[in-house]
Enzyme design. Structure first.
Site, PDB file in Angstrom:
ATOM      1  N   GLU A  60     -22.847 -37.103   5.430  1.00  0.00           N
ATOM      2  CA  GLU A  60     -21.722 -37.908   4.955  1.00  0.00           C
ATOM      3  C   GLU A  60     -22.128 -39.357   4.688  1.00  0.00           C
ATOM      4  OE1 GLU A  60     -17.926 -36.944   7.034  1.00  0.00           O
ATOM      5  OE2 GLU A  60     -19.227 -35.677   8.233  1.00  0.00           O
ATOM      6  N   PHE A  89     -11.312 -19.462   7.652  1.00  0.00           N
ATOM      7  CA  PHE A  89     -12.137 -20.617   7.303  1.00  0.00           C
ATOM      8  C   PHE A  89     -13.355 -20.650   8.218  1.00  0.00           C
ATOM      9  CE2 PHE A  89      -8.111 -22.114   5.465  1.00  0.00           C
ATOM     10  CZ  PHE A  89      -8.578 -22.480   4.204  1.00  0.00           C
ATOM     11  N   SER A 118     -15.547 -33.829   8.059  1.00  0.00           N
ATOM     12  CA  SER A 118     -15.097 -34.058   6.688  1.00  0.00           C
ATOM     13  C   SER A 118     -15.344 -32.907   5.729  1.00  0.00           C
ATOM     14  CB  SER A 118     -15.745 -35.332   6.132  1.00  0.00           C
ATOM     15  OG  SER A 118     -15.392 -36.425   6.920  1.00  0.00           O
ATOM     16  N   SER A 119     -15.182 -31.698   6.211  1.00  0.00           N
ATOM     17  CA  SER A 119     -15.220 -30.505   5.359  1.00  0.00           C
ATOM     18  C   SER A 119     -16.593 -30.194   4.773  1.00  0.00           C
ATOM     19  CB  SER A 119     -14.183 -30.628   4.228  1.00  0.00           C
ATOM     20  OG  SER A 119     -12.909 -30.883   4.762  1.00  0.00           O
ATOM     21  N   GLU A 128      -8.518 -18.858  11.805  1.00  0.00           N
ATOM     22  CA  GLU A 128      -7.520 -18.179  10.979  1.00  0.00           C
ATOM     23  C   GLU A 128      -7.012 -19.128   9.902  1.00  0.00           C
ATOM     24  OE1 GLU A 128      -3.600 -17.429  12.522  1.00  0.00           O
ATOM     25  OE2 GLU A 128      -3.833 -18.928  14.098  1.00  0.00           O
ATOM     26  N   VAL A 168      -0.865 -20.571   6.579  1.00  0.00           N
ATOM     27  CA  VAL A 168      -0.041 -20.887   5.410  1.00  0.00           C
ATOM     28  C   VAL A 168       1.033 -21.864   5.853  1.00  0.00           C
ATOM     29  CG1 VAL A 168       1.506 -19.970   3.643  1.00  0.00           C
ATOM     30  CG2 VAL A 168      -0.471 -18.618   4.394  1.00  0.00           C
ATOM     31  N   GLY A 169       0.980 -23.070   5.293  1.00  0.00           N
ATOM     32  CA  GLY A 169       1.953 -24.076   5.702  1.00  0.00           C
ATOM     33  C   GLY A 169       1.580 -25.451   5.194  1.00  0.00           C
ATOM     34  N   ASP A 170       2.159 -26.451   5.800  1.00  0.00           N
ATOM     35  CA  ASP A 170       1.938 -27.838   5.398  1.00  0.00           C
ATOM     36  C   ASP A 170       0.736 -28.420   6.130  1.00  0.00           C
ATOM     37  OD1 ASP A 170       4.349 -27.741   3.887  1.00  0.00           O
ATOM     38  OD2 ASP A 170       5.486 -28.116   5.726  1.00  0.00           O
ATOM     39  N   ASP A 197      -5.150 -34.324  12.683  1.00  0.00           N
ATOM     40  CA  ASP A 197      -4.705 -33.460  11.592  1.00  0.00           C
ATOM     41  C   ASP A 197      -3.991 -32.219  12.142  1.00  0.00           C
ATOM     42  OD1 ASP A 197      -6.202 -35.306  10.238  1.00  0.00           O
ATOM     43  OD2 ASP A 197      -7.837 -33.940   9.734  1.00  0.00           O
ATOM     44  N   SER A 248      -8.277 -43.088   1.486  1.00  0.00           N
ATOM     45  CA  SER A 248      -8.245 -42.473   2.821  1.00  0.00           C
ATOM     46  C   SER A 248      -6.870 -42.618   3.477  1.00  0.00           C
ATOM     47  CB  SER A 248      -9.308 -43.099   3.720  1.00  0.00           C
ATOM     48  OG  SER A 248     -10.600 -42.799   3.248  1.00  0.00           O
TER      49      SER A 248
END
Length: 357
Positions: free
Chosen positions: A16, A182, A190-191, A221, A224-226, A300, A325
């Site tokens: 990163e 995932f 950071s993914s 898992e 599905v959501g916000d 998060d 950001s």
């Protein structure tokens, strides 16, 4: 009142590195210069340290490395209490009152830099060694949060040496988590190295990709959501910002969406029920304290669509500070503008160092 000398670290030996340059430049532009004398300390991607005296605008694209750089290092010698600069004509010691490590990922956010600063006796902005290390390792984070009674997504751990038994691993994951899942390196932020797997073949490919970054991988898992976040600021009695919402165009909020392309839609405040927002803010504070965080963190969450259950995704102990950001945006929306935020973070670091001293 005399100005304090603040060291700002940017770059770093990390996947990163590039986004740290952007975050570091953003922080440097917003440091209140009436309160702080700033010492810029750049670390190249291969781990070389320099005292940088050039223009801030040359930091984001990496061109800072070409000139105005003198080899330097923060020393663990408490008698020096700062940066040792190695000039051709001799050594210079610059005393630092505090250091802000704007370093994302390994060798900056994982407790290593925090440990060096603790040895040096220099107050460090943000979390200490223990919290930084614990929050960097996603499996350790999950274990500690579960112990604290904080709900998160279901997960499984996979070690690289287990891949000879991939069929058994895949059967366990399908049974316990189901597809899609995932797949993430346990110790990359950071993914970086993250993939979404929908079947056995893509799971194997995702694991192999993640193992490039770490020998330990977490499989989670898919919810599905916000996707929502809040910013936490403080030490023993932290303040929690309003909740923000992320709507990525991609399949998930990946590295490019966070830091590069700016296509992700951000909503501040989040478009969620008031009682859910209140629960998120309360849980963020609980997690911050349970993980022994200090200074700041972005926490998060997912809010599951089917039952509106709040699930903590992960804490970030040195979140992005770029122009797009969420952490500085959330704080600004909550009444703490960027320059004031930096000043507060430094004061929190010095407060904690004084308490520990």
């Amino acid at each position: 009142m005399s100005r304090l000398c603040l060291g700002v670290l940017f770059g770093g030996a990390s996947s990163e590195h590039e986004v740290s340059l952007v975050s570091g430049a953003s922080v440097l532009r917003n440091v209140p210069r009436d309160r702080y004398d700033v010492v810029m300390i750049g670390i190249t991607k291969d781990g070389r340290w320099y005292h940088y005296t050039g223009e801030i605008d040359r930091i984001p694209d990496g061109s800072w490395e070409k000139e105005h750089c003198t080899p330097a290092a923060i020393t663990p010698d408490r008698g020096r209490h700062g940066l040792t600069v190695f000039h051709p004509e001799g050594v210079e010691n610059i005393r630092l009152d505090a250091v802000f490590p704007v370093l994302h990922g390994k060798n900056g956010e994982d407790g290593t830099m925090q440990g060096l600063l603790e040895l040096s006796g220099i107050p460090c902005v943000g979390c200490g060694t223990l919290a930084s290390a614990a929050c960097m390792d996603k499996t350790v984070t999950r274990t500690l949060l579960e112990q604290a009674g904080i709900a998160g997504v279901r997960w499984e751990k996979v070690m690289c040496y287990e891949m000879d038994s991939f069929d058994e691993i895949e059967a366990r994951i399908e049974k316990n988590l189901g597809y899609p899942v995932f797949v993430k390196p346990a110790n990359a932020g950071s993914s970086v190295g993250i993939s979404k797997a929908r079947d056995k073949d893509s799971l194997k490919a995702a694991l192999e990709k993640a193992f490039v970054h770490d020998r330990k991988v977490i499989v989670e898992e898919a919810v599905v959501g916000d996707e929502v976040e809040c910013a936490v600021l403080g030490n023993d009695d932290p303040f929690v910002s309003v909740v923000g919402e992320i709507v990525p165009e991609a399949d998930f909020y990946d590295y490019d969406a966070k830091y590069k392309d700016g296509t992700t839609a951000l909503y501040i405040p989040a478009r969620i029920e008031p009682e859910v927002a209140q629960e998120i803010r309360r849980t963020a504070r609980q997690a911050f304290l349970a993980l022994h965080c200090a200074g700041f963190a972005r926490v998060d969450f997912f809010v599951r669509k089917s039952d509106r259950k709040v699930l903590l995704n992960e804490p970030n102990t040195i979140p992005g500070f770029t122009d797009i950001s969420m952490y500085p945006k959330l704080m600004e929306h909550s009444g703490v503008p960027y320059p004031q935020l930096i000043d507060k973070l430094v004061q929190l670091a010095m407060e904690r160092a004084g308490a520990n001293g």
